[in-house]
Write an enzyme that holds these catalytic residues in place. Sequence first.
Site, mmCIF file in Angstrom:
data_model
loop_
_atom_site.group_PDB
_atom_site.id
_atom_site.type_symbol
_atom_site.label_atom_id
_atom_site.label_comp_id
_atom_site.label_asym_id
_atom_site.label_seq_id
_atom_site.Cartn_x
_atom_site.Cartn_y
_atom_site.Cartn_z
ATOM 1 N N LYS A 56 43.245 61.669 -5.957
ATOM 2 C CA LYS A 56 41.944 61.011 -6.099
ATOM 3 C C LYS A 56 41.624 60.825 -7.583
ATOM 4 C CE LYS A 56 37.158 61.317 -4.477
ATOM 5 N NZ LYS A 56 37.173 59.914 -3.983
ATOM 6 N N GLY A 66 31.870 56.447 -5.418
ATOM 7 C CA GLY A 66 31.431 56.635 -6.803
ATOM 8 C C GLY A 66 32.175 57.722 -7.571
ATOM 9 N N CYS A 88 37.759 50.172 -9.751
ATOM 10 C CA CYS A 88 36.823 50.762 -8.792
ATOM 11 C C CYS A 88 35.604 49.857 -8.651
ATOM 12 C CB CYS A 88 36.375 52.156 -9.223
ATOM 13 S SG CYS A 88 35.172 52.849 -8.059
ATOM 14 N N GLY A 107 44.728 47.533 3.681
ATOM 15 C CA GLY A 107 44.639 47.340 5.130
ATOM 16 C C GLY A 107 45.888 47.693 5.909
#
Lengths: 259, 311
Positions: free
Chosen positions: B43, B70, B127, B241
């Site tokens: 992450k 966030g 992001c 996806g």
Amino acid sequence: MLCPVVSNIPVNGEYFHLVLDVPSAALAGLPGQFFHLKCPSSQAGTPFLRRPMSVYRINRHERQIEFLYKNHGLGTAGLATLKSGDVLDVFGPLGQGFVSDGSKHVLMVARGVGLATMAPLAEQAIGNGSQVTAILSARSPDLVMSADYLESVGASIISVTDTDGTSDIGSVAGILEACHAANPFDYAATCGSNRLLQMLKRLCGQWGITGEVALEQNMACAIGMCFCCVRPFEVDGGLTYRRVCFEGPVFPLGETTSW
Amino acid sequence: MVDMRVNIGGIELTNPVMPGSGTIAEGIAKAADLSLLGAVVTKTITKDLREGNPPPRVAELPNATLFSIGIPSKGPEHFINTIVPFYQSFNVPLIASISADTADDFAALAKRISVPGVSAIEANISCPNLKKNGEAFAMSVQATRDVISAMKAATDVPIWAKLSPNVGDIAEIARSAEAAGADALVCANAMLAMGVDVQTRLPKLATITGGITGAATKPIILRMAYQCVEAVSIPVVGCGGIMDVDDALEYMLAGCTAVQVGTANFISVSTMSKIIAGIDDYCTKHGFAKVADVVGAMGIHEPPIIHAGRL
């Protein structure tokens, strides 16, 4: 794991009672823990994510787990289509459950479908030698679910309803204070209502006893990976986010900010 | 025996499947075997401690999710002392995703986390949920070049640039990252999106806009990954996806050297291991001795030769 559906029947008009045959891993579930369900498609559509559902009963004798749910969204509309013999993809048990061990007199305060989450706590606490008093709050008497079941496992039940005018916070707090004066509680748990949560948080602080709450939040992964299901908690005088799926869904009442 | 190895900018992976950044965490190790993966991508971390965005952070859409997390971050020291040792036990390459507010900060953080056990650094320059209006470095040719150049100057660890799909011409961003020295591209992060709950009249996310991910986004990100493959000669990792083996194969046939699986990990922790087994099966059935031969193996439709003017 894929679990055969034993039964899935409507109760009280708004709710369904789902019973699954499960492998041993699922039977290890504790009160307050939840399962992440791959809900099937229905006329309402196909849910993309799984849905978290707290366990209503873990029946180790019959090797079954049970859920009590309200049909009110895409996921639960799919669950409502399940019939005996269908198979449901179930992931769990997950999260941290209630810790009432060693308590002499357990207080449970629940409203609406929050009752389903609290029911296994009563069974476990009584099995561990605790006394259990449960306040069940609902809109009307016919929605006071699980009262029979809780009574059958040995809990003392006090039902309060909106239609009887007994469910307002002042009345419930009065009932709790009288109970505590007669036979003090040393552990309290709640689920299903913000007003009951705030009231119980205040009383637990006043009485100096441990209180816990089972919270809900929209989830994606349910195992602490995505950080979607956070809520704010009061820690050391400030707020911090915690994951409902991973640090919870059961949290200390004293650190909880809202339902 | 199919040779499942692929090489991404000098790093050999035992197979081409890894998680997208932010879609696994230590908790998955109890439910899935991480040692089977081609790589682990962690992450995103920032240099500062961050709590992340206010809830609600997720909404479900048809075949997709809308996220605005966030980047909650415990900072580089926690990463080095806790996260790196945890994943080292699985003996797979560790790709560390980082984000920062400036090119200099990207470089400094890259340098700080260039420690043994970190095989490559993924620059999250895309992001959608950090800045107002989803602004990101990867929306600009110049900003992409500045960040990647600064990181390359700061560390010898390979740098992967994670691109944004929120651009008009992804090929020019891809070329900019390559020119700045990126060792690989990851295509792509989430597409900017939003939703409104008509009953409550509230936005579905507290931040109003967020990133849409999941199955519904695959055709669009696949097109972008293909455009990146056509534009650059460094490896492209497809990410968008991917729910099953066919989705992964589409990206690889279109020219992606490897794939990242993201949202699908939230639905089933066994998604990645099923995709790895599925790719192996596909290679066997279709006569590919090496999975690397599947990369870019998409054919073309031969158009008939039409003579105009014969109507």
